[in-house]
Design a protein around this motif. Sequence first.
Motif, PDB file in Angstrom:
ATOM      1  N   UNK A 168      31.276 123.601 -14.783  1.00 29.23           N
ATOM      2  CA  UNK A 168      30.201 122.645 -14.505  1.00 29.23           C
ATOM      3  C   UNK A 168      30.774 121.272 -14.173  1.00 29.23           C
ATOM      4  N   UNK A 169      31.875 120.903 -14.824  1.00 28.34           N
ATOM      5  CA  UNK A 169      32.545 119.638 -14.496  1.00 28.34           C
ATOM      6  C   UNK A 169      33.198 119.712 -13.121  1.00 28.34           C
ATOM      7  N   UNK A 170      33.785 120.863 -12.794  1.00 21.18           N
ATOM      8  CA  UNK A 170      34.352 121.062 -11.456  1.00 21.18           C
ATOM      9  C   UNK A 170      33.263 120.889 -10.398  1.00 21.18           C
ATOM     10  N   UNK A 171      32.122 121.494 -10.662  1.00 22.41           N
ATOM     11  CA  UNK A 171      30.992 121.374  -9.740  1.00 22.41           C
ATOM     12  C   UNK A 171      30.620 119.911  -9.531  1.00 22.41           C
ATOM     13  N   UNK A 172      30.601 119.160 -10.624  1.00 23.56           N
ATOM     14  CA  UNK A 172      30.179 117.762 -10.562  1.00 23.56           C
ATOM     15  C   UNK A 172      31.188 116.872  -9.856  1.00 23.56           C
ATOM     16  N   UNK A 173      32.484 117.193  -9.979  1.00 19.21           N
ATOM     17  CA  UNK A 173      33.513 116.345  -9.374  1.00 19.21           C
ATOM     18  C   UNK A 173      33.792 116.744  -7.930  1.00 19.21           C
ATOM     19  N   UNK A 174      34.195 117.992  -7.712  1.00 23.84           N
ATOM     20  CA  UNK A 174      34.621 118.387  -6.363  1.00 23.84           C
ATOM     21  C   UNK A 174      33.567 119.159  -5.585  1.00 23.84           C
ATOM     22  N   UNK A 262      25.376 115.241 -12.473  1.00 21.87           N
ATOM     23  CA  UNK A 262      25.604 116.481 -11.733  1.00 21.87           C
ATOM     24  C   UNK A 262      26.000 117.608 -12.685  1.00 21.87           C
ATOM     25  N   UNK A 263      26.847 117.313 -13.658  1.00 16.64           N
ATOM     26  CA  UNK A 263      27.246 118.341 -14.634  1.00 16.64           C
ATOM     27  C   UNK A 263      26.038 118.844 -15.415  1.00 16.64           C
ATOM     28  N   UNK A 264      25.206 117.931 -15.878  1.00 13.38           N
ATOM     29  CA  UNK A 264      24.019 118.329 -16.640  1.00 13.38           C
ATOM     30  C   UNK A 264      23.088 119.191 -15.780  1.00 13.38           C
ATOM     31  N   UNK A 266      23.984 121.127 -13.323  1.00 16.79           N
ATOM     32  CA  UNK A 266      24.626 122.434 -13.184  1.00 16.79           C
ATOM     33  C   UNK A 266      24.334 123.290 -14.409  1.00 16.79           C
ATOM     34  N   UNK A 267      24.396 122.693 -15.597  1.00 13.29           N
ATOM     35  CA  UNK A 267      24.094 123.415 -16.818  1.00 13.29           C
ATOM     36  C   UNK A 267      22.639 123.864 -16.837  1.00 13.29           C
ATOM     37  N   UNK A 268      21.729 122.994 -16.381  1.00 11.03           N
ATOM     38  CA  UNK A 268      20.303 123.330 -16.362  1.00 11.03           C
ATOM     39  C   UNK A 268      20.006 124.510 -15.446  1.00 11.03           C
ATOM     40  N   UNK A 269      20.714 124.558 -14.315  1.00 12.92           N
ATOM     41  CA  UNK A 269      20.483 125.631 -13.346  1.00 12.92           C
ATOM     42  C   UNK A 269      20.853 126.993 -13.911  1.00 12.92           C
ATOM     43  N   UNK A 270      21.722 127.004 -14.928  1.00 13.82           N
ATOM     44  CA  UNK A 270      22.148 128.266 -15.505  1.00 13.82           C
ATOM     45  C   UNK A 270      21.263 128.765 -16.623  1.00 13.82           C
TER      46      UNK A 270
END
Length: 271
Positions: A168-174, A262-264, A266-270
């Motif tokens: 999720x952090x990868x998603x948020x950064x790159x 963005x990380x949060x 990504x977590x919500x989408x899961x």
Amino acid sequence: MTLADAGAVLLVGAGKMGMAMAAGWVRAGLPGASLTLVDPQPHESVAAFAAEHGARLLETVPGETPRVVVLAVKPQMMATVLETVRPAVGADTLVLSVAAGISSGRLAKGLGTDRVVRTMPNTPAQIGKGISGAFSGDAVTDADRSLTGALLAAAGEVVWVEDEALIDAVTAVSGSGPAYVFHLVEAMAGAGEAQGLPSETAMALARQTVIGAAALMEADESSAEQLRKNVTSPNGTTQAALDVLMGPDGLAALMARAVDAARKRSEELGR
């Protein structure tokens, strides 16, 4: 592992990210005949790609079992897609998912296999300049990881994380990061216009500055910090700007809030 020996690859979702990856695979040696694209409403460019490279383009998942299934669909579509894809997943099938937020546990339950890799590439994959983060569980074999690395490396660099939560952090950064850079160009151009530059001139200056800076970073192994310092003369114009950008409420603080949001998400989408 070379892609010439990868076996049959089934790509579910022929959107921009999926096709960026597919183009990279073909460039890296995957035979077009080994690739099946599945999309119910493919863009005409997808049909052209399939025809050019001898790949199959289907509206639904075929009956046979491929070596690799790549799920390049939106997270909101995943529940339906898993039901459709499950019959095509065999004992030797490796599954790669590029959907933000969808956990490997949820993927495994929906597909009936633990041989799942979560990955997050980004859109520079379209020109082979992307970077992908990847996570695999214990059921993924060394051969699976090698094959995953070959598939992802066709689009750019690859980094593995040992904790799934870090995807999720990868998603948020790159994963989302290219949009941050594009917005930076918009902001720089807007600031130039505010200083009196014509809009086209301001955009040309901002766009090429970012392009050139990225190329310099690629060519020079110095850290980003050192490259910044190389541009900055004491008490000069760049320093005046950095005093604002590096202030308490400057770019670092803003970027931290943006990446956290963005990380949060990504977590919500899961969930």
